[in-house]
Design a protein around this motif. Sequence first.
Motif, mmCIF file in Angstrom:
data_model
loop_
_atom_site.group_PDB
_atom_site.id
_atom_site.type_symbol
_atom_site.label_atom_id
_atom_site.label_comp_id
_atom_site.label_asym_id
_atom_site.label_seq_id
_atom_site.Cartn_x
_atom_site.Cartn_y
_atom_site.Cartn_z
ATOM 1 N N MET A 84 80.402 42.984 73.841
ATOM 2 C CA MET A 84 79.389 42.063 74.366
ATOM 3 C C MET A 84 79.766 41.553 75.746
ATOM 4 N N LEU A 85 80.115 42.475 76.613
ATOM 5 C CA LEU A 85 80.598 42.117 77.933
ATOM 6 C C LEU A 85 79.514 41.448 78.765
ATOM 7 N N LYS A 86 79.948 40.501 79.575
ATOM 8 C CA LYS A 86 79.080 39.745 80.463
ATOM 9 C C LYS A 86 79.517 39.959 81.904
ATOM 10 N N PRO A 87 78.609 39.766 82.871
ATOM 11 C CA PRO A 87 79.003 39.914 84.273
ATOM 12 C C PRO A 87 80.197 39.042 84.658
ATOM 13 N N GLU A 88 80.337 37.868 84.075
ATOM 14 C CA GLU A 88 81.453 37.003 84.395
ATOM 15 C C GLU A 88 82.787 37.519 83.863
#
Length: 123
Positions: A84-88
Motif C-alpha cells: 500500500m505504498l504512498k507517494p510520501e
Amino acid sequence: QVQLVESGGGLVQAGGSLRLSCTASGRSISTYRMGWFRQTPGKEREFVATVSWSGGTYRSDSAKERFAVSRDNAKNTMYLQMNMLKPEDSAVYYCAASERRGLSTLENEYDYWGQGTRVTVSS
C-alpha cells in the motif's frame, strides 16, 4: 567488518508493493540488531523499522499496518516488505546493522550502513 548491500528499489504506482533486501557479507549478522531507515531531499534520515537478534520487531508510525520487516539468518539477509505504498514513501532506503542487542530507532545506535536503494512511488 560487515558490508551491507540493499536491493529491490524501483518505481511503483501508489497502492503497489515492493520488497527490499539487505544482504550482508564479511560476517554473520545472525546475532545483530538490524534496521531500515530512509531519507528524502531536505530531510534527516528517518527510522522505518528494526528487527532484533531474537526476532522482535518495531516499526515507525508511518510503516505500521503497511510494512513488515523480517530476517533470514541462513541467507544473511534482512527484508522490508512494503505494501500500500504512498507517494510520501518515496525515498532512498538504507539498511543498517549493529552488534548491540535489542531494537533501536536511533541512527547513532547503528554501526554499519549500506549504500541505499531508491524507491519512487507515483500518484
